[in-house]
Each structure stands twice: as C-alpha cells, then as structure tokens.
Design an enzyme around this catalytic site. Structure first.
Site, PDB file in Angstrom:
ATOM      1  N   LYS A 117      12.934 -33.840 -40.684  1.00 51.90           N
ATOM      2  CA  LYS A 117      11.562 -34.317 -40.561  1.00 51.90           C
ATOM      3  C   LYS A 117      11.503 -35.584 -39.723  1.00 51.90           C
ATOM      4  O   LYS A 117      10.581 -35.794 -38.947  1.00 51.90           O
ATOM      5  CB  LYS A 117      10.976 -34.603 -41.949  1.00 51.90           C
ATOM      6  CG  LYS A 117      10.153 -33.464 -42.513  1.00 51.90           C
ATOM      7  CD  LYS A 117       9.466 -33.910 -43.789  1.00 51.90           C
ATOM      8  CE  LYS A 117       8.221 -33.111 -44.087  1.00 51.90           C
ATOM      9  NZ  LYS A 117       7.670 -33.418 -45.416  1.00 51.90           N
ATOM     10  N   LYS A 197      10.848 -18.741 -41.092  1.00 52.41           N
ATOM     11  CA  LYS A 197      10.028 -18.620 -42.287  1.00 52.41           C
ATOM     12  C   LYS A 197       8.556 -18.849 -41.944  1.00 52.41           C
ATOM     13  O   LYS A 197       8.228 -19.716 -41.137  1.00 52.41           O
ATOM     14  CB  LYS A 197      10.496 -19.681 -43.298  1.00 52.41           C
ATOM     15  CG  LYS A 197       9.858 -19.579 -44.663  1.00 52.41           C
ATOM     16  CD  LYS A 197      10.518 -20.574 -45.602  1.00 52.41           C
ATOM     17  CE  LYS A 197       9.568 -21.026 -46.692  1.00 52.41           C
ATOM     18  NZ  LYS A 197      10.135 -22.083 -47.536  1.00 52.41           N
ATOM     19  N   LYS A 200       2.655 -22.846 -41.788  1.00 53.90           N
ATOM     20  CA  LYS A 200       1.468 -23.222 -41.028  1.00 53.90           C
ATOM     21  C   LYS A 200       1.817 -24.052 -39.805  1.00 53.90           C
ATOM     22  O   LYS A 200       1.140 -24.005 -38.792  1.00 53.90           O
ATOM     23  CB  LYS A 200       0.507 -24.027 -41.922  1.00 53.90           C
ATOM     24  CG  LYS A 200      -0.244 -23.181 -42.911  1.00 53.90           C
ATOM     25  CD  LYS A 200      -1.250 -24.002 -43.690  1.00 53.90           C
ATOM     26  CE  LYS A 200      -2.531 -24.171 -42.899  1.00 53.90           C
ATOM     27  NZ  LYS A 200      -3.566 -24.854 -43.693  1.00 53.90           N
TER      28      LYS A 200
END
Length: 333
Positions: A117, A197, A200
């Site tokens: 991240k 996977k 959004k």
RNA sequence: AGGCCCGUAGCUCAACUGGCAGAGCAGCCGACUCCAAAUCGGCAGGUUGGGGGUUCAAAUCCUCCCGGGCCUGCCA
C-alpha cells in the site's frame, strides 16, 4: 468441554469502500450472515482504518453509511449480531495505543500489506504503518477468538496473536489468541483480468456492485474475458471461464450448472450462452438484496448503527477497564 | 533551523539554449470473435501543483505559497 463465551466471539471489520461488490458479498458477507446465527458476532465498519490513506471526508461519511445499508440489505440482522461504526466506539483507538506498546516495530516492518500500500501512496502516513495494531485492537476489544478474513489478512491476524500473547505474558492472561476462520476459500476474480482478485480499485470493468443495474450487469458479464474456446487436450478451465462457472455455481440452480459443466466437458460449450445464463441468474440472485435495500430508510440504518455502537461499547469498555488496571494507568488506587 | 531535489493527461514519463504541451499504458467507439482476449482502425483526454513577475512569447527564467522526498543540524 462446553464451549464458553470466550471462544465463541467473532469479530470482523469492513472498510467503508462505498458500495459492496459481489466479490465481497459471496466471499465474505454471505459468510458473516451465516456466522451470526452460530456465534456472538461483532461486525464493524472500520472508518478509522480508512483514514490511513488519503481520503475525502464527505466521501468517507457517505461510504460509511452506504456500507451500513448494504450490509443490512445482505442479511446482517441487528437482532443477531452487533453491527456498528468503529469510530463510534472510542475504546478501539485507546486500546490500539496501549497495544502499540507491546507491538514489535520489526513485526510491523514485515507486514507485506504496508509495503504494498505504501508504494501506491505519495504520502505514507504513520497510521498506515500502525494499521495492524488498530486491527488487533478491534479484535481484542471484544476478546474475539474467531476472525473471518481473507487470505491477505492472515498475516495481520498472526500479528494480533503475537500481540495478545505478549500482553498476556507481561500483564497476565487477558486476551484469547484469535484464530483465522477460514471458510471455503472463495475468490471471485476480476471480470476484465481474471488473474487478479475482483476489487473496486481495479476499475469499473473489473467488478460488479451489489446494487448495479441489470443492464450494467449484463454488459459486464458479456464483456468478461474468456479464452479462445474449450480446450480438448486438457479439461482445465481458463481463469476467466472458471470465474464465470463460479458465478454460475453461486447463483444458478444445480440443474443449470450441471448442464453447462457437461457441455464444457464434452467440448461443445459456447461462451455466449454461458454468459447469458450467468447474467440471468446473477440478476435474479441480487434482486432480493436490491429489494431489501430499497426498503431501508436512512434514519433506520443510522439508528441500527448507533444501537450497535452502544452494545459494542458496553463490552469494549469492560475490556478497557481490565486492561488499564493491568498496565497500571487510570485509577491510582 | 539550514541545504539539496521533485510536482506535466487516470498512471509512467517526454518536450534542446524560452518558440504551437507529446508518447506509452489505461479509458471510450468501431472491425474481427459463439462471447471475450490479442490484433487492427478511430476518438477523447491538460488551470503543466497555485498566485504574482520578467518577456513579443514561460512547463522552461525570477519570486512567494502549497505538497512530496532526501541530507545535515538542534533538542532529548
């Protein structure tokens, strides 16, 4: 041995990302619905986690409420579980600070999600780094022993166990070491890139939202990636086709599913009819959720969340009283 | 507290000594395909972080502000 309350508490947190998509639903939320009948369940919309990366305040507020709508529409029942917003139970953040004192800096540095991240963020906050500590606090505030999460979160739960163990060793037995509740690992893949996977963040072509229009669902299934045709030499399905079959299994009757499986096995399956069937069944499956959501009133959702927070807080407060006592802060007598 | 570097399309970056802001990927439309992918054709995409200044002309030079990164110092 009779199971005691201490080993039957379930906690799970969901980030308020806006509308749930079908990957969240079939992968996690459906399972939460099942669990609420078997365990004492705490489900939190974790808005304090969402602020560890750049965000828009109005959007966060909207997404948090939206998530409440979707979860209730999916079948979470306030009579059977405690559904609440994390920031409405301040004990989470207080416990996180306390736990940060028994969290190894080196352990945090090893968290792969932080590294991943962090690379996508221009500004890497300290909160993003200590995120797993807040997650541990979420779980341990309710002394939960079972945590239904995806594979990507297993490392964080292991850290939670280490934190619980260290706290117990230093200050006395307080927390259970929570186990990951691994259900049948069900991973819906992106429609446009079935190697990844469903998420959004990949973009609108990659996922289907729970509240998506029928027209849009059909369009996305129609344009989903497949392959050049059933292979004759190997029975193995390509990722895209396997994903469509998974969607069919989740939404269609056994008869319909078996028919397509048999067509595939015989090498006569055409993808166009498969896609039509998937779209038909998916639309039908999501319809009741849409209907329930349409009936929910905003005031009702707010009230359910507030009530959930009151219930959760009563439990978390007890844990915090015990923790404060054990570590020697607060009351000085 | 001092010093250095950076900010250009959704993303990664380009644009000489100041001279019409551009490419790849992503996106959208079309062809092909049982449906898709790949491929081909087309389209769209911008307050060059913001304000002010110099200049005929500024992404480029000056200045202030905002944001980010690195180094050093100070404090403890």
């Amino acid at each position: 041995m009779i199971s005691t309350p201490s080993n039957s508490v379930v906690f799970s947190g969901l980030q308020p990302t806006g509308h749930l998509q079908i990957g969240n639903y079939f992968g996690a939320v459906q399972n939460f619905v099942k669990l609420q009948t078997q365990y004492e369940c705490y489900y939190a919309i974790v808005d304090y986690h969402a602020i560890t990366v750049e965000h828009d305040p109005e959007e966060l507020r909207r997404n948090t409420l939206e998530m409440g709508f979707d979860l209730l529409a999916c079948g979470l029942d306030p009579k059977q579980c405690v559904l609440f917003v994390q920031s409405q139970v301040p004990e989470h953040t207080e416990l996180a600070w306390i736990l940060s004192a028994v969290t190894s800096y080196g352990d945090l540095q090893r968290m792969t999600q932080f590294k991943e991240k962090g690379e996508t963020q221009e500004f890497v906050s300290c909160g993003l780094f200590t995120y797993p500590v807040l997650q541990a606090a979420d779980i341990l505030a309710y002394k939960a022993s079972k945590v239904p999460v995806g594979e990507d979160q297993v490392q964080h739960i292991e850290l939670t166990r280490r934190i619980a163990r260290r706290f117990n060793a230093r200050f006395g037995e307080t927390f259970p070491e929570p186990d990951v509740l691994l259900t049948a690992a069900l991973r819906l893949m992106s429609l446009a890139d079935p190697e990844r996977k469903m998420s959004k963040s990949l973009g609108p072509k990659h996922y289907i939202a729970l509240n998506e229009s029928e027209e849009s669902i059909r369009e996305k299934i129609k344009t989903a990636v497949t392959d050049v045709g059933p292979r004759t030499e190997t029975k193995e399905k390509s990722p895209g086709v396997a994903n469509l079959f998974l969607l069919l299994k989740l939404s269609a009757s056994q008869e319909i599913y078996d028919q397509f499986e048999s067509d595939y096995a015989r090498g006569v399956l055409k993808y166009e009819p498969l896609k039509r069937a998937v779209a038909d069944c998916l639309v039908k499956t999501l319809e009741p959720i849409r209907a329930r959501k349409a009936q929910l009133k905003e005031s009702e959702v707010r009230e359910i969340l507030h009530e959930g927070a009151r219930t959760a807080r009563a439990v978390a407060r007890q844990t915090l009283a015990e923790v404060r006592e054990r570590i020697g802060v607060g009351k000085l007598i």
